[in-house]
Structure formats: C-alpha cells, structure tokens
Design a protein around this motif. Structure first.
Motif, PDB file in Angstrom:
ATOM      1  N   SER A 183      -0.667  -5.078   2.563  1.00  8.14           N
ATOM      2  CA  SER A 183      -2.048  -5.098   3.028  1.00  8.14           C
ATOM      3  C   SER A 183      -2.045  -4.852   4.531  1.00  8.14           C
ATOM      4  N   LYS A 210     -10.913   0.228   2.215  1.00  2.14           N
ATOM      5  CA  LYS A 210     -10.693   0.060   0.780  1.00  2.14           C
ATOM      6  C   LYS A 210     -11.958  -0.529   0.176  1.00  2.14           C
ATOM      7  N   TRP A 265      -5.497   2.267   1.150  1.00  2.00           N
ATOM      8  CA  TRP A 265      -6.328   1.928   2.298  1.00  2.00           C
ATOM      9  C   TRP A 265      -6.641   3.172   3.159  1.00  2.00           C
TER      10      TRP A 265
END
Length: 297
Positions: A183, A210, A265
């Motif tokens: 992440s 995202k 992302w």
C-alpha cells in the motif's frame, strides 16, 4: 508608419528577445555595430531608453517592456496573416515553432514529423525540448505540447496521444533487501528516488489513486535527480523505487530488470495535448501539423 521605423522596431524586438546584440545580429543577418546603431536611432527618435546594456546581457527597460507588450502581439498578428497566405499556394509552407517535453517529443512528435515532413518539403519545424511550463506567447512559439492538466484554460487544446499511466518500480536487487510495498503507506519504509521538476523546482509528489481514494505521497530517500532517464537508471541499478511513465519501463519489466509494485494505485490519466492561443491565425502548414498529431484513438 515608414518602412525604416518598422525595421527599427524589428531590430529592437530581436535584441530584447535574444538578450544579446551578438545573437540578434546573427538572427537578422546583420552586423553587431549596425544593429546597435539602429537601436540607438530608435531610442533617439522616441526620446527614451529601451534597453539596458551590461557586460553579460541586454534587458528591456520599463519603457522597453511597455513597447514590447504592444509590439509582440502586433507583429505576431502580421506574421499570422502572412503565414495564412500560404493557402494561396499549391504547397503549404512556413516555419512552425513547437515546445515539448522530451518524453512527448520522442513518443509522439517525432513519429508524426517523420511521416509529415517528407510529404511537405516547404514546411520547416523548429522543436525546442523543454520540460518547463513555457509561456508560448511570450517566447513566440506557435504551439506547445504538455499534459492536459497543466494547460491554461484560455488555450485551445488538442489531444495528440492516448491516456498515460505512472508506474512504481524497483530492481530485483533492491527487493532482495526491502519487502514489496502493498500500500502507499508502506512507502515510508522504502528508499524512494526523488524527481525535481524543472518547471517549479519542487520535488514531484507521487499521485496515487485507487477507487475514491487519492493520495499525494512525498517520496523520501537519499537521491534527487532532475532527469527522468537518470531516475530510471538509478532504479535499474537498485538504488530505490522510482515513479515513472509506464511506457518508459515496460520493456525492463518484461525482461525482469524491474519489478512493478502498487499497480492498482496507478490509474490512467489524460495524455499529451497540443495547445495554442485561441486568437492564433492558423496557417495551412499549422493545420496540417495539427491533423498529423491529432489523437484518434
């Protein structure tokens, strides 16, 4: 206006734009001494000093700046009308000045010019590679190429390329020492390669998105570079993670030289646009170039 007055004004404009009597004389095909005499004659006739001369550069005075604000649009308008006369010729002709980033020039402009120029031998193109946000009106470019989000709203913008994506990548050697980030929050534990933007001097913040979540991550690491190609090389050599254009690294990813992370992302965003002033009188040559570049995907 007498013809000699127009000649004097054109001489002043050349010196002000070049900020040098030497370069302006070369541009006009005259001698430096003759050019200096012409500018002094104009200053004497107007009764004001137009240029400040130092050992290193020449710059416009306050009076000179006021004259330039009127002179540049007027001469641009005249040049546009003259260029439009090429429509009366069977073969479009004229010089088109463009400014673009290196990436846009390599991926979009040069492929189009390779197809266009052999068919139109009377069209000349001057391409200036510059990653900064050039003022095309002040610098007297016919058009510029930049990402849509950076273009002023009063410009006409024509899409010339497909949507683009960014990619966060690192070398296998790097990931042998650091775990893959899952992440954006994981990036705080990584060596991130920083790109300094030539347009603003700021460090490029990684724009990650995202779904409905959008993040701007300020990269942290020991290395800052102002060139995308060198940034990519540093990533290939295992010095950290880089956030670069997707098309610049896909061959390296396919060959296993780079590993892509956080792909979910990095959504696509609008690509490059050709932009130019709405008041521009488009010549036949310019319209041909626009159509050659226009994206039809």
């Amino acid at each position: 206006m007498r013809r000699d007055e127009l000649v004097d004004l054109n001489a002043f404009l050349a010196v002000a734009e070049e900020q040098s009597f030497t370069r302006a004389a070369a541009r006009l095909g005259t001698s430096q001494s003759a050019l200096s005499h012409t500018v002094r004659r104009l200053e004497t006739r107007l009764g004001v000093r137009l240029l400040t001369r130092t050992t290193r550069r020449v710059s416009a005075t306050e009076a000179g700046e006021r004259l330039l604000q009127t002179l540049v649009p007027a001469l641009d308008s005249i040049a546009g009308e003259i260029a439009s006369l090429s429509e009366l010729s069977e073969r479009p002709s004229g010089t088109i000045r463009l400014t673009a980033s290196e990436h846009a020039a390599q991926t979009l402009i040069w492929p189009a010019l390779k197809r266009l120029l052999p068919d139109y031998p009377d069209i000349e193109v001057e391409l200036a590679i510059d990653s900064g946000l050039t003022d095309i009106v002040a610098e007297r470019f016919d058009a510029g190429v930049r990402l849509e989000e950076t273009i002023a709203r009063d410009m006409i913008a024509v899409p010339i390329g497909p949507p683009l994506r960014m990619a966060v990548v690192g070398a296998p050697d790097y990931f042998a020492r650091y775990p893959c980030p899952r992440s954006p929050q994981d990036l705080s534990a990584h060596q991130c390669l920083k790109l300094r933007m030539s347009s603003s001097g700021a460090i490029y913040a990684w724009e990650l998105e995202k779904g409905r979540r959008s993040l701007r991550v300020r990269p942290e690491g020991p290395l800052t570079i102002n060139n995308a190609a060198m940034l990519r090389q540093a990533a290939l050599d295992g010095f950290g993670l880089a956030c670069v254009m997707e098309d610049q690294i896909m061959d390296h990813v396919a060959a296993g030289r780079l590993v892509r992370v956080l792909e979910d992302w990095c959504p696509p965003f609008p690509g490059y646009h050709l932009y130019y002033p709405s008041r521009r009188n488009a010549s036949a040559a310019f319209r041909i170039l626009v159509e050659a570049l226009r994206y039809r995907g």
